[in-house]
Every structure is written in C-alpha cells, then in structure tokens.
Design a protein around this motif. Structure first.
Motif, mmCIF file in Angstrom:
data_model
loop_
_atom_site.group_PDB
_atom_site.id
_atom_site.type_symbol
_atom_site.label_atom_id
_atom_site.label_comp_id
_atom_site.label_asym_id
_atom_site.label_seq_id
_atom_site.Cartn_x
_atom_site.Cartn_y
_atom_site.Cartn_z
ATOM 1 N N THR A 77 49.425 21.917 22.853
ATOM 2 C CA THR A 77 50.102 21.609 24.230
ATOM 3 C C THR A 77 51.737 21.819 24.020
ATOM 4 O OG1 THR A 77 50.393 19.335 23.795
ATOM 5 C CG2 THR A 77 48.530 20.070 25.148
ATOM 6 N N SER A 87 52.088 27.242 35.213
ATOM 7 C CA SER A 87 50.861 26.684 35.129
ATOM 8 C C SER A 87 50.395 26.988 34.002
ATOM 9 C CB SER A 87 50.268 27.046 36.268
ATOM 10 O OG SER A 87 49.016 26.314 36.137
ATOM 11 N N TYR A 89 48.005 27.218 30.504
ATOM 12 C CA TYR A 89 46.672 26.649 30.288
ATOM 13 C C TYR A 89 45.904 27.711 29.416
ATOM 14 C CZ TYR A 89 44.679 28.943 34.396
ATOM 15 O OH TYR A 89 44.508 29.900 35.403
ATOM 16 N N THR A 90 45.242 27.193 28.505
ATOM 17 C CA THR A 90 44.734 28.334 27.229
ATOM 18 C C THR A 90 43.280 28.361 27.147
ATOM 19 O OG1 THR A 90 44.936 28.942 25.056
ATOM 20 C CG2 THR A 90 45.303 26.470 25.490
ATOM 21 N N TYR A 129 38.778 25.462 28.542
ATOM 22 C CA TYR A 129 40.280 25.681 28.495
ATOM 23 C C TYR A 129 41.112 24.318 28.280
ATOM 24 C CZ TYR A 129 40.901 25.005 33.553
ATOM 25 O OH TYR A 129 40.695 24.411 34.674
ATOM 26 N N THR A 131 44.403 22.082 29.332
ATOM 27 C CA THR A 131 45.554 22.421 29.937
ATOM 28 C C THR A 131 46.975 21.832 29.436
ATOM 29 O OG1 THR A 131 45.674 19.999 30.760
ATOM 30 C CG2 THR A 131 44.209 21.616 32.126
ATOM 31 N N VAL A 132 48.223 21.904 30.047
ATOM 32 C CA VAL A 132 49.269 21.667 29.518
ATOM 33 C C VAL A 132 49.167 20.059 29.212
ATOM 34 C CG1 VAL A 132 50.724 21.504 31.461
ATOM 35 C CG2 VAL A 132 51.862 22.252 29.283
ATOM 36 N N THR A 145 42.780 33.021 31.754
ATOM 37 C CA THR A 145 43.803 32.209 31.492
ATOM 38 C C THR A 145 45.109 32.789 31.182
ATOM 39 O OG1 THR A 145 43.167 31.898 29.140
ATOM 40 C CG2 THR A 145 42.266 30.626 30.664
#
Length: 251
Positions: A77, A87, A89-90, A129, A131-132, A145
């Motif tokens: 993160t 926004s 995310y990966t 995926y 999220t941050v 993404t």
C-alpha cells in the motif's frame, strides 16, 4: 582436522564505483524495483487488464504480487501511495486452482490471510485487487486497474571472504580445506555477476532450508567456489533454492 564455514556480510565501502554499471539498488534489486525482505517489487502505473499485467510480470521473471502478511500489505500500500495516482488500487496475483482461491506463485490459499474476507464463487471469472486501504476486493478480469505490482525473489550470492575484486574481474581463491568464510556479495560488485544456468560454472541447484545449509553443501563439493540462495515462493521461503557454482560469470 578442524574446519569452519560460515556466512558474514561484505559491505562495499570506500571503493570507486566508476567501473560498475550501477543498475542495482543497495539491496540488490534492479533499478526501479523496491526491496522488502527476500523479494523485489515493481509498481507499474498503467491502466491494464489482469491477463496483460500477469503476462508482463512473467516477462520480467516475476509474478503479480502475493500477500503473506499484514507487513507485506502495508509495504504494498505504501508503493501505491508513492505513485500519486488518483484512487490507487492494484491487481494482485490471485487465481483459482482445484476450486479454491489461491496465490498464483503457488504459496497457498488466500483464506490464510483474508479469512474475514468474503471470496467470490470460484466459478465466476473474477480477479483480485488490493485497495490503498489494504482491502482485498474482486472485479471482472477484463476491467483495468491503474496500477499492477510484480514480485520476484531476490538472488543473494555468496563468495569466499578472500575473493579478489578488481576492475578487470572477480577472482575466486582456491579452496582452503581448513576454513571457508562465505560473504554475501553486494552492489556495486553484484552488478557485474550474471547467474547463468547454462554456464560451465554452474554445478547444480538443490533445495535447502537456510543459507547456511547451502554453504555446507558448497564446502563439501570440491569444485564449488560460490553459491546463490533465493526464496522458493511456493514454500513462502521455508525452502530456498541453493545454486552451486564453480566460478562466477561476470560482465
């Protein structure tokens, strides 16, 4: 006869870097990759769907990142935050094997870490995926993404302490039957070494539990002068690959 073999750290201090390529970071990861524990990570800022992200990681000798603990989630993160994308995310390396959600690097089930997360039905074509905020979520694999993160094990090369490093090359000493102290090779010297499994210097690859086990194996093989150790991702580094070498191939 008494003998001793051990591992120590070799720190490159006070030596000129003018003759090195300088393409490795201080821990041995390639330029642009980030080090965490036994791995290197590459965060790529690109809108891309899951299969393309997975293929690009494979071309780089890596996989879409797995996540084995909260500390690794925190590290990933931070990589997301440092990209400064809107926004963030990966994609992460999730997949379905034998009707079970698993990590693509073979390191086990997602449920080990995300036991409180509701996983989708395995029959659905979904991909995971992160999220941050460190949350695991799923969506259609054909969506994109803004980021994907690759992960690969770090190769750690060990040589005898009496190694001779000059501008013209790296010379390994003759084996001392009484004492061998193996030292880890760091950048900038590491920049010059090429691990080549087809080279005449390559002896064998075996599996060991620790780097010291690899040192012991090298000590007991007459032609072995150096070795490399890398994590076996499928075993979460509980097992390591030990690459035994008769010499070093250098640039």
């Amino acid at each position: 006869m008494e003998f001793r073999y051990c591992l120590v750290w070799m720190v490159a201090v006070g030596l000129s870097k003018s003759w090195t390529k300088g393409n490795l970071g201080p821990e041995g990861c390639e330029d642009g990759w980030h080090h965490f524990k036994d791995f290197c990570y590459l965060a790529v800022d690109a809108h891309i769907h899951f299969d393309s992200a997975k293929a690009i990681c494979l071309l780089k000798g890596s996989t879409l990142t797995s996540l084995w603990g909260q500390d690794e989630i925190a590290f990933v993160t931070r990589l997301l935050q440092n990209l400064h994308v809107i926004s963030p995310y990966t994609w992460i390396g999730t997949g379905v094997v034998r009707n079970k959600w698993v990590w693509l690097d073979g390191s086990g089930s997602l449920e080990t870490l995300f036991e409180d997360t509701s996983l989708p039905e395995v029959s659905k074509e979904m991909c995971g995926y992160l999220t941050v905020d460190g949350l695991l979520k799923f969506m259609d694999c054909d969506y994109t993404t803004p980021v994907f993160i690759c992960k690969k094990p770090l190769d750690m090369i060990y040589v005898p302490s009496s190694v001779n490093i000059t501008k013209s090359g790296i010379t390994l000493p003759a084996k001392d039957p009484d004492e061998i102290i193996f030292e880890r090779l760091w950048p900038p010297f590491l920049d010059r070494v090429i691990l080549n499994m087809t080279s005449s210097n390559y002896i064998a690859t075996i599996e060991v539990a620790q780097a010291t086990d690899c040192a012991y194996r090298c000590y007991n093989i007459d032609e072995c002068r150096a070795f490399a150790v890398t994590c076996k991702s499928a075993k979460r580094c509980g097992i390591r690959y030990c690459i035994l070498l008769a010499g070093l191939d250098v640039r």
